[in-house]
Design a protein around this motif. Structure first.
Motif, PDB file in Angstrom:
ATOM      1  N   UNK A   1      47.839   6.593  43.006  1.00  9.10           N
ATOM      2  CA  UNK A   1      48.161   5.696  41.905  1.00  9.10           C
ATOM      3  C   UNK A   1      46.960   4.861  41.511  1.00  9.10           C
TER       4      UNK A   1
ATOM      5  N   UNK B   1      45.264   7.788  39.576  1.00  2.19           N
ATOM      6  CA  UNK B   1      46.102   8.007  38.411  1.00  2.19           C
ATOM      7  C   UNK B   1      46.060   6.696  37.655  1.00  2.19           C
ATOM      8  N   UNK B   2      45.598   5.703  38.389  1.00  2.19           N
ATOM      9  CA  UNK B   2      45.688   4.294  38.151  1.00  2.19           C
ATOM     10  C   UNK B   2      44.821   3.718  37.065  1.00  2.19           C
ATOM     11  N   UNK B   3      44.225   2.600  37.390  1.00  5.28           N
ATOM     12  CA  UNK B   3      43.572   1.824  36.343  1.00  5.28           C
ATOM     13  C   UNK B   3      42.443   2.592  35.690  1.00  5.28           C
TER      14      UNK B   3
END
Lengths: 250, 250, 250, 250, 250, 250, 250, 250
Positions: free
Chosen positions: H31, H34-36
């Motif tokens: 994440x 996939x995240x920021x």
């Protein structure tokens, strides 16, 4: 135009044109050069692809006659949407069509080779949305796009959607189809970096109000890059997605 | 009841009760034993906690007088909701309240020690939803629950939500607060295995129709275990969440 | 997840797993783990109870195949909702289910022993609301809750409701089901001191607009502690009520 | 009428009436005897009571001039509704009116002696409904009815309402005024055996949609004997209640 | 109530009552004297008239069993509303009822002698409104009112209505029934000086939205003295009209 | 009127008229001269044309009896709208009517010679709008107007509409009939310089909400000179258009 | 068009025209002869009358500049609608306009001599509808129609309307303007035998929903010959009425 | 992701990273990655262009702080939408922004060189739609698209639109912006052969219901290739149009 009207007025002055004729002439002058040719020429030139017949409310005889006229005019393939199974049986007796039952689409001439920029993902929230999704998918395929189907990836089981992140990330356009709360469009819109076409469906009950809930959700999507079509309008989504997928080749 | 009415009718027979008196007596008999005590006794007994005053539409004087009466009656803490900053200033002159500006809540007596089953998560889709969230959070805290705030975790940036999966998985109740398309409730409802209370907010514009879009979304959530309260009703969500969080201690 | 990934990493450390294999494993892990396993493990662990199949729009064959897969995977009981009588007959030929006609629910494996905190009251305003109530009641029972039915206690005859105050006062959760003006939720919410789940029904005519009137009433309830589910959504109410009723055992 | 038209046609035949005159005559014949007198004569004769001026959108000067004309014509009392405090101040300079601030009503000539069949109960769900209730109550009093006010007896605290059963049982008409979910009308309608006039108010927020929720609730009341007036229409309810309360003396 | 609770607490002090018993006792005390008797006693005492069974959604067997119970309990007449012709045939085999086809009403015991203050006028805008009108008319007659029918007097042909001014002027209550634009209620309300009960019907098409247009019109009537019931609710109008017509005899 | 009432009052003074009689007399005086004759006389005088019977909800027998009465009264032609094919077959057995299947209209007496100012254009957006268009066209023709049909000239293929500019420019009235987004009315309203009557149809799906979309579009037309009738109301449009087309001959 | 495209293609064959030029040429050919002249020429020729400027959202400077351009181009009179009093003051400094305060209209050049077929009646239900009525009336007068105003003739006092039957019967067009329940259009439509243009107004409160109630009423009018314009659209009604009133002179 | 996790695994293999550290790393990896990072990397890589800050509901201080963080992180340009003129003045004191008043947009870093496939046409029906159009146009320009503005080309004056056929025919994407009846989208959709993004605006009055009329029209467009965004959502349209315009360069 100035010239035409000037001549007309000179005619009135000379007596060779009556006032009544001139009045009618002046009224219609601005538009009189218009004609019928535009749509057909354009579409054909660009896509070498399918002409569309909206089948709902037409008898099999009418459909056959329209399709035959198109074929005779050199149209390679004809796409008939909202075609019931019964009507398809009737049409088949006169024209060789391939019928897609879930999509309610009939197609003559077979699918063209896909030639767009990339792939169109057609995703649905549930299994009940599949007929709308198939309408979108078959439409896009018949118009020359490659289509990948991701069905039943609704947000209540997020893992199903996330396990297809590769597909989502590599799509050129995504069609997100969902009823009930229609959250799929927002979640996909937040994940993807390509245009998303959202299709609300009338799937649901009670306060889904036959698609209104999903429609409002999709219009209010907090994700950027989302455009919405009418409730259950799989054809419209497939058509627009294909158009976007062929942008570069224009 | 039978006895009462029997006596009444015997009185009529004997002449000691007039017909008019008897008619009135018979009409009111079924309900005449009712009284006022229920609400206060129950709440106090169970929660040792805050009594609630709905502040909207009440003058500071009215609020002070109601709160003072409650305090005099032994109420440990009083929660005043929908209290404007100006009114709070006025009330403070008479009663020592702590004012929570974003939550628009005034509280006397301070927060109790949290004693529920677990923790309540208060999550919002965006920063504009925070006032509603604070109303929910402060309400639940004033009633004795531990609260964790997860703000701005809307579904358009799914990673923000997913990075808090531990919190979501370990909550006893989750309050999901969102405007616009309201998809947060469905996504959280799909991830969590505890009751989710969904609060639509009036945040959004255009076809959000002042919260209608989020409301319909949440009612149509494809996730199970979701209950919905009124638009912007942070207090209602906090109250219900606290009630659930205290289930076992009942 | 920890165990699986830990094993994978130990394999990498030991050299028995190549880095590339591990990359592929890890890539799919988060969603496989967050994935299909989640729901089942949690639910099963907690409830030893029913997995749910939404039967509407599925053929008897599809239902049989899904249910059989669940049973083979060790699922003790399977709950099929929105199952028509005809479909139930078909399913029965392949799998031994008990069919609840009014609730339109099929159940394999029988009811578990109730093990929640207390009892769930399912109350209806009228007799026409009973199918929705049965869907809620059977759902909660199949998930392990004890249920008491109070049918036809609508507010137009308040004495009917008030004569059951004992039940109302001793409930752990109340499901209030009503169509028309939906006032039952407010009246029960004012009497009870436990969570109330309100279910508007499409019962009524004219300006009830197929449940909209009851839905709006329930959302605007002046009583605290009321959460609302979709129109006619008995299953959703039963599921949420059972979840709350099992809070303490979590 | 036959005679008139016959004469007219004979005139046409004789040449004494032109065709144009006859056409106009025939067109207007059916209605030509109508006049202005009806309303005033009737009302005055029956009620010896107040004539009503709708104050909203009228200047103080216009109100003064209308009221003065009525008084000069022998009208004993004049009721001005929807009269703002500022306008009332202005009107007072010219005509001696008594102003009811909460009801936004101005009255000349004072209240008449009540002379109806019985008493009108004006009940409200909450304190925010009181302005509408006062409009209803003062209207009914100015028209000659005795009024009993039962404010803040909403269904979330049923005991408040039930402790006034005597009043409810002995009323000739009850006006039930409530916003939010509007359940008061149903509960009172179920208890009382006299006509109930339900007034939805715009009190509430979110999904109350400015009174729509209460309006639909009241129209769908499961209790018999309930008639509904427009949202916030206190005057209409007071007028209709008074009319019913004077039935017998007609 | 005080005595009961006092005794209970003394019992707790003495040890003769356990704390658990006392808690339960205190919770239920305020309401425990309630029972079933109210409705029947009241209605019967006042009206000597018909008890009502709502027939929709009940089987003929259920109707027979309810009606028989009422008759056995001494009820002189029973009115069954929303009774289909087929169901009526079934019921007739067990109980002698008279069936009113257009009104969809079954009645045992025959009509009582009319004994109200005056006459109820039932007026409709068109012929399609007649089933609703008959439901209203037969209901009022079965409850003891005299009814005059004025059908098809819609405002598009004003002369039809005006030719019945005598009836309108001498009515005690008027029921104005209309679909489409529902103007009949306003026009009658402007002419009459008695209470008007307006019934919107679902007659119309397009933007009548199944009665919404007439409903809104009637609620917004510019005439005073108009109360509205639900769309197509002939029974409700007849019941309320009869109640008003019997005001004086109360 | 003054005279009548004066006489009445003198009678009261003399004792020759009782007070009760006088009250009734005064109440009914203003309207008592009204009668039935207006509609028939007017219409016949002006148009020498068709009288209209609304066929929906009438049995063939009723239609025959009404039509026969009109014919006997000298009516040259009778137009029966919303007449199903089956009903038409029945009517034909008694009265010689010509039946227009798409228009669902039956006509006795044949079409009159067109005698209006000019021609009425009936234009539709699509082929599905044709039944509504035919109802409009046949109505206008039966009332004496010349009609030109322009079907399937929707704005998605603007060239189709523009190729008929001559017709549009020379019309006296245009009836623009469209479903879906209803843009046809605006486009024609912008091109033409004659009154445009817009008829929204219920053609479309999803968010067309059975004609609501087209209705709102047409009401909000940015073109001047557009009046709107109800959804699918072909008869109303044809009637109004004919009325306008006969303006000058009035 | 054929010729143009043929030449273009011959040019392509000859090499004198590049393919790119030809593609562009073919695309634009059907419409390239269009221009700006239509609106102005037509209107001026026909009406010798006012050109219209929609004033809302335009600055006084913009209005002055547009109006001056029109006047310089020989336009005799210019009508500015939705012009606030302040803006009018500003405009007056540059151009001599007459300002109609209630109608919010500014006019240069004065009113023309009325030259239509007959008179336009502008009728309103109440005094609050007058601003909309004045917008309609001044618009029609500025375009050359004679206007008669019948204000405050709403159906709650039918005698007021009926006392003007002469006017109604002799009108060429009637504009019926009403808020609340909008019944005026139906009643006038039933009385008159000329086209009726109905204007719903936003006058009313509660369930009038800012004109929706009147709008639906008017669309559902049971009278024939009624066309509806948008809520509060006085200009649109005046423009359409004038257009109809000038039919014969076309 | 591959690289980061690969490194981690290589560390495990090498023994430089413990299994426990790796477990924690991997748990958060999916994440975070996939995240920021996702949004920025993608957008930046593709467009070298603007990051967007939604300004509404943020203080100038908050905007400055967010924008400064972006700039410090190497972001070349920052686009602040829904920025009021006052807030812009404040922001300017800290960061050099260019402010577009009609578009309510602030931009740092200036416009990039347009590098899309073709040109985006931004067309409006009227002048009141221009603020929404400018928001769309400036957004698209700030993201790297060439924009052509066609304002005030509504369908009531079709010649204005048709005189720009060259632009319409050569566009890569068209944004059609209109209020009132929203017909512009359909007409442009019928003329153009590129994707059309329709933006309903809240321009209009009465039954436009603040954009609902235009929204429904656009959703129901009979032209293919049209996607709709929320009411007044100029930014959303500009963002989506730019995305489509950069399809090929992906």
């Amino acid at each position: 135009m100035n010239t035409d009207i000037k001549k007309l007025l000179e005619g009135v002055r000379d007596g060779s044109v009556s006032v009544e004729e001139a009045v009618l002439g002046i009224k219609t002058a601005p538009f009189k050069e218009l004609g019928f040719a535009k749509v057909d020429l354009h579409r054909k030139a660009r896509q070498g692809a399918a002409e569309v017949v909206y089948g709902a409310g037409k008898t099999p005889e009418q459909i056959v006659s329209i399709a035959r006229a198109m074929i005779n005019a050199g149209q390679e393939r004809v796409l008939v949407t909202r075609l019931s199974e019964e009507a398809a049986e009737e049409v088949k007796k006169s024209i060789p069509i391939r019928y897609f039952k879930e999509a309610r689409i009939g197609l003559t001439g077979g699918f063209p080779e896909p030639d767009g920029i990339g792939r169109i993902i057609v995703a649905t929230g549930g299994t009940s949305d599949i007929p709308v999704a198939e309408e979108a998918a078959v439409t896009a395929e018949a118009l020359g796009s490659e289509v990948v189907r991701l069905y039943d990836v609704g947000v209540a089981g997020l893992h199903r959607l996330l396990s297809h992140l590769d597909d989502i990330m590599s799509a050129s356009v995504i069609i997100a189809i969902a009823g009930m709360e229609g959250a799929l469009a927002s979640v996909i819109g937040g994940l993807a970096d390509c245009p998303v076409i959202a299709v609300p469906t009338s799937v649901g009950y009670g306060a889904s109000f036959e698609g209104l809930s999903a429609l409002l959700s999709m219009l209010n999507s907090c994700a950027s890059g989302v455009g919405v079509v009418n409730i259950d309008n799989g054809f419209g989504a497939g058509y627009l997605a294909n158009m976007i997928n062929h942008m570069a080749s224009k």
